[in-house]
Design an enzyme around this catalytic site. Sequence first.
Site, PDB file in Angstrom:
ATOM      1  N   TYR A 164       0.823  -1.211   0.000  1.00  0.00           N
ATOM      2  CA  TYR A 164       0.000   0.000   0.000  1.00  0.00           C
ATOM      3  C   TYR A 164       0.862   1.268   0.000  1.00  0.00           C
ATOM      4  O   TYR A 164       0.803   2.082  -0.898  1.00  0.00           O
ATOM      5  CB  TYR A 164      -0.911   0.042   1.233  1.00  0.00           C
ATOM      6  CG  TYR A 164      -2.063  -0.928   1.252  1.00  0.00           C
ATOM      7  CD1 TYR A 164      -2.434  -1.665   0.125  1.00  0.00           C
ATOM      8  CD2 TYR A 164      -2.798  -1.116   2.417  1.00  0.00           C
ATOM      9  CE1 TYR A 164      -3.493  -2.551   0.169  1.00  0.00           C
ATOM     10  CE2 TYR A 164      -3.866  -2.002   2.466  1.00  0.00           C
ATOM     11  CZ  TYR A 164      -4.203  -2.717   1.344  1.00  0.00           C
ATOM     12  OH  TYR A 164      -5.253  -3.592   1.390  1.00  0.00           O
ATOM     13  N   THR A 193       0.874   7.805   4.449  1.00  0.00           N
ATOM     14  CA  THR A 193      -0.383   7.212   4.918  1.00  0.00           C
ATOM     15  C   THR A 193      -1.572   7.664   4.098  1.00  0.00           C
ATOM     16  O   THR A 193      -2.668   7.161   4.290  1.00  0.00           O
ATOM     17  CB  THR A 193      -0.652   7.589   6.385  1.00  0.00           C
ATOM     18  OG1 THR A 193       0.434   8.291   6.908  1.00  0.00           O
ATOM     19  CG2 THR A 193      -0.849   6.391   7.226  1.00  0.00           C
ATOM     20  N   GLU A 249      -6.545  -5.431  10.057  1.00  0.00           N
ATOM     21  CA  GLU A 249      -5.131  -5.327  10.431  1.00  0.00           C
ATOM     22  C   GLU A 249      -4.957  -4.509  11.709  1.00  0.00           C
ATOM     23  O   GLU A 249      -4.137  -4.834  12.568  1.00  0.00           O
ATOM     24  CB  GLU A 249      -4.329  -4.700   9.292  1.00  0.00           C
ATOM     25  CG  GLU A 249      -2.839  -4.587   9.596  1.00  0.00           C
ATOM     26  CD  GLU A 249      -2.023  -4.070   8.424  1.00  0.00           C
ATOM     27  OE1 GLU A 249      -0.828  -3.813   8.624  1.00  0.00           O
ATOM     28  OE2 GLU A 249      -2.581  -3.919   7.313  1.00  0.00           O
ATOM     29  N   VAL A 253      -0.375   5.388  10.598  1.00  0.00           N
ATOM     30  CA  VAL A 253       0.253   5.998  11.772  1.00  0.00           C
ATOM     31  C   VAL A 253      -0.817   6.469  12.755  1.00  0.00           C
ATOM     32  O   VAL A 253      -1.936   6.807  12.371  1.00  0.00           O
ATOM     33  CB  VAL A 253       1.176   7.176  11.379  1.00  0.00           C
ATOM     34  CG1 VAL A 253       2.335   6.704  10.524  1.00  0.00           C
ATOM     35  CG2 VAL A 253       0.394   8.262  10.664  1.00  0.00           C
ATOM     36  N   GLU A 308      -1.240   9.137  14.430  1.00  0.00           N
ATOM     37  CA  GLU A 308      -1.775  10.490  14.259  1.00  0.00           C
ATOM     38  C   GLU A 308      -2.976  10.477  13.316  1.00  0.00           C
ATOM     39  O   GLU A 308      -3.992  11.145  13.562  1.00  0.00           O
ATOM     40  CB  GLU A 308      -0.687  11.424  13.728  1.00  0.00           C
ATOM     41  CG  GLU A 308       0.429  11.737  14.712  1.00  0.00           C
ATOM     42  CD  GLU A 308       1.456  10.625  14.831  1.00  0.00           C
ATOM     43  OE1 GLU A 308       2.346  10.743  15.687  1.00  0.00           O
ATOM     44  OE2 GLU A 308       1.370   9.631  14.079  1.00  0.00           O
TER      45      GLU A 308
END
Length: 387
Positions: free
Chosen positions: A125, A132, A241, A367, A369
Amino acid sequence: MFIDLTPEQRQLQAEIRQYFSNLISPDERTEMEKDRHGPAYRAVIRRMGRDGRLGVGWPKEFGGLGFGPIEQQIFVNEAHRADVPLPAVTLQTVGPTLQAHGSELQKKKFLPAILAGEAHFAIGYTEPEAGTDLASLRTTAVRDGDHYIVNGQKVFTTGAHDADYIWLACRTDPNAAKHKGISILIVDTKDPGYSWTPIILADGAHHTNATYYNDVRVPVDMLVGKENDGWRLITTQLNNERVMLGPAGRFASIYDRVHAWASVPGGNGVTPIDHDDVKRALGEIRAIWRINELLNWQVASAGEDINMADAAATKVFGTERVQRAGRLAEEIVGKYGNPAEPDTAELLRWLDAQTKRNLVITFGGGVNEVMREMIAASGLKVPRVPR
């Protein structure tokens, strides 16, 4: 309300714990400290496949044992508790997504091989220029007769150096809105246009890679779902995931080892657990472990209806709290242990490796954030941050 396992689930937990307790040889464990996806790892996964252990949470129609999501969490937690590696991406995200969205050919080709421990996937990905923001990916797949021609690059592709297949997100319609023109292809890593270079992380082990796709040919029948409908599959896979990245077994493993060490007098005759700060630290680790266990059960029990915000919240809590658990453990072992004593030295070495390895999962699956933004926007209905 007191939530706990049923007697049948407790029995399954005990059986799995016993199974994992002597599954891996010392030589295999040593090898996997440096390469979590090499020959030793392959041998361990094949062993689990032969023993019929990989399909705990899979439906019987796909060759599984037919247990539910709670039993699957028990399996995963006990593996982490025993520090046994699992083909987590393959078993818990790719497999279930293929069950729901794969063609009959794909189900027949991949699902039995996954349960046998013979087929290993990596997730392609993240890209160097997109990070991200998966919808900004640039890897392209252009239709050429009965194949797609794939060109591009991915980064942080965990296990790609040993995977049989890459679950690859590609742009199949460059003119569509960025979330709309994406498809999922299954790339055979034996294709001559596929290559990788290693990325060595903080723990010194080879987990992840940069991967390259130079005119890679992918048969059209390796398109998962519909063309340009890959975003839905990505979100399904990522939700699964995120739940698996923070299993309670990570906390249990730290607690078990440190509690056992703290309960034995050291060379100076002092038993660490007699100290109040050691009791407090172990109590906090145990409490976090229990909270995380309950969160995992709650989110996993949603099955295909898993909520994006709940999955993200579970991921953030588990991956950040395991960092704290590691720090608490290192503090008390460092304070009351003598590194000159072999048992203490080995525990400190193990804790250091675990802390570094667990740092990686804070950005795996997205991530933290970005996870917080998802929790705010999807779960709390707060307006998204302008970009």
